[in-house]
Design an enzyme around this catalytic site. Structure first.
Site, short mmCIF file in Angstrom:
data_model
loop_
_atom_site.label_atom_id
_atom_site.label_comp_id
_atom_site.label_asym_id
_atom_site.label_seq_id
_atom_site.Cartn_x
_atom_site.Cartn_y
_atom_site.Cartn_z
N LYS A 70 3.06 -22.77 7.60
CA LYS A 70 3.31 -21.39 7.17
C LYS A 70 2.23 -20.38 7.62
O LYS A 70 2.52 -19.21 7.80
CB LYS A 70 3.46 -21.32 5.65
N GLY A 132 -2.83 -21.20 -3.60
CA GLY A 132 -2.37 -21.57 -2.26
C GLY A 132 -1.34 -20.59 -1.72
O GLY A 132 -1.25 -19.45 -2.20
N ALA A 134 1.99 -20.42 -1.88
CA ALA A 134 3.03 -19.93 -2.78
C ALA A 134 2.44 -18.96 -3.80
O ALA A 134 3.05 -17.94 -4.15
CB ALA A 134 3.70 -21.10 -3.48
N GLY A 249 11.80 -23.59 -10.52
CA GLY A 249 11.68 -23.06 -9.17
C GLY A 249 12.98 -23.03 -8.38
O GLY A 249 13.01 -22.55 -7.25
#
Ligand code: NAP
Length: 286
Positions: A70, A132, A134, A249
């Site tokens: 990412k 992190g 997310a 989630g």
């Protein structure tokens, strides 16, 4: 039917075997009879640059980018959307006539799922576990609406980096507490309205652990776990058992996918169907 005109979308990650995106996007494509297919590519970090070049040469229309690419993928793209630039990571690429545009739909998907749950985040105090990728995506979207964000993380370096990036973009109250400072965390949670877990603690297969001591929870907390496997993590079970409203989630996963799907194809997918196939797949893990 697959023809020479079929447009290709894909996900690039490593490992990729357990990705739910393939099932979710293909179900949506099939339902609205689009001439697209969505496939998975297991790309090792050393091959990432070649794989991204391949998106152009093979005229792949769009890609989801997942762990561990990412951040590292950003340097290979032509344009990065401003919010993704601020977050410092992307999870979606659109190929517009050979120009690769990077965007981060995680934070948007997160915020949408929170709003869809009916919870009003305006002016709330939020405790966020993790710093992190997310966490960054969620924090940047939360910071637009809440009054205070407290980041709780294991390592100070990532936590301080996120705090300084948030401070340079927003004027709300932002603070950090190291995960080892139990008493401080307990007090902070007692004074907060919402708790968000962005760490992988509690994720399948290690499902019997929670990042939060259950004794720190209180019934007025809205508790969100970014983990979707299992759907009801230990954290969410602990929180539900004392009367907290909770959110898994799954909603974020579906919403980030929908935002990408609409961006790539210009069509709105069947959200109910996407959720149904994702949940059916997750149920198999039980
Ligand atoms: N629902 C969705 O659509 C969605 C989307 C994206 C991610 N996620 C989930 O979010 C989670 C995190 O993903 P990510 O991409 O942000 O991962 P990441 O970049 O690797 O960040 C992980 C974070 O968790 C912390 N952490 C890791 N292991 C820990 C442990 N044992 N104890 C305490 N803290 C720990 C790390 O702390 P340090 O900084 O100290 O290493 C870091 O802050 C995963 O479970 C992922 O599945 C869900």
């Amino acid at each position: 039917m697959l023809t020479a005109k079929t447009k290709i979308l894909c996900i690039i990650g490593h490992p990729i075997d357990h990705s739910l995106s393939v099932i979710m996007h293909n179900a949506a494509i099939q339902k609205i009879e689009l001439d697209y297919r969505y496939i998975a590519f297991n790309v090792f970090p050393n091959d990432l640059s070649n794989a991204i070049d391949g998106l152009k040469s093979l005229n792949i229309k769009g890609a989801s980018i997942t762990i561990p690419h990412k951040i590292s993928v950003m340097k290979y793209l032509d344009i990065i959307e401003p919010m993704a630039e601020m977050i410092g990571a992307i999870n979606t690429i659109k190929n517009e006539d050979g120009i690769l545009i990077g965007r981060n739909t995680d934070g948007e998907g997160f915020l949408k799922s929170v709003k869809e749950s009916g919870y009003n985040i305006k002016n709330k105090k939020v405790v966020l576990f993790g710093a992190g990728g997310a966490a960054r995506a969620c924090a940047f979207y939360l910071a637009k609406e809440v009054d205070k964000i407290t980041i709780i993380n294991r390592s100070d370096a990532r936590m301080n980096d996120l705090i300084s990036k948030l401070n340079s973009n927003y004027s709300i109250s932002i603070k950090g507490i190291n995960l080892s400072k139990k008493e401080e965390i307990k007090k902070e949670i007692a004074d907060s309205d919402m708790l968000v877990n962005t760490t992988p603690v509690g994720m399948y297969p290690k499902v019997n652990v929670s990042p939060v001591n259950p004794l720190w929870l209180h019934p007025n907390l809205f508790v969100v776990d970014l983990i979707y496997s299992p759907i009801h993590t230990k954290l969410l079970q602990d929180a539900s058992s004392i009367g907290c409203n909770v959110l898994s989630g799954v909603g974020m996963l579906i919403n980030q996918g929908i935002i990408a799907f609409e961006w790539w194809t210009g069509f709105s997918p069947d959200k109910k169907l996407m959720k149904q196939v994702v949940i059916a797949e997750l149920e198999k893990l039980k």
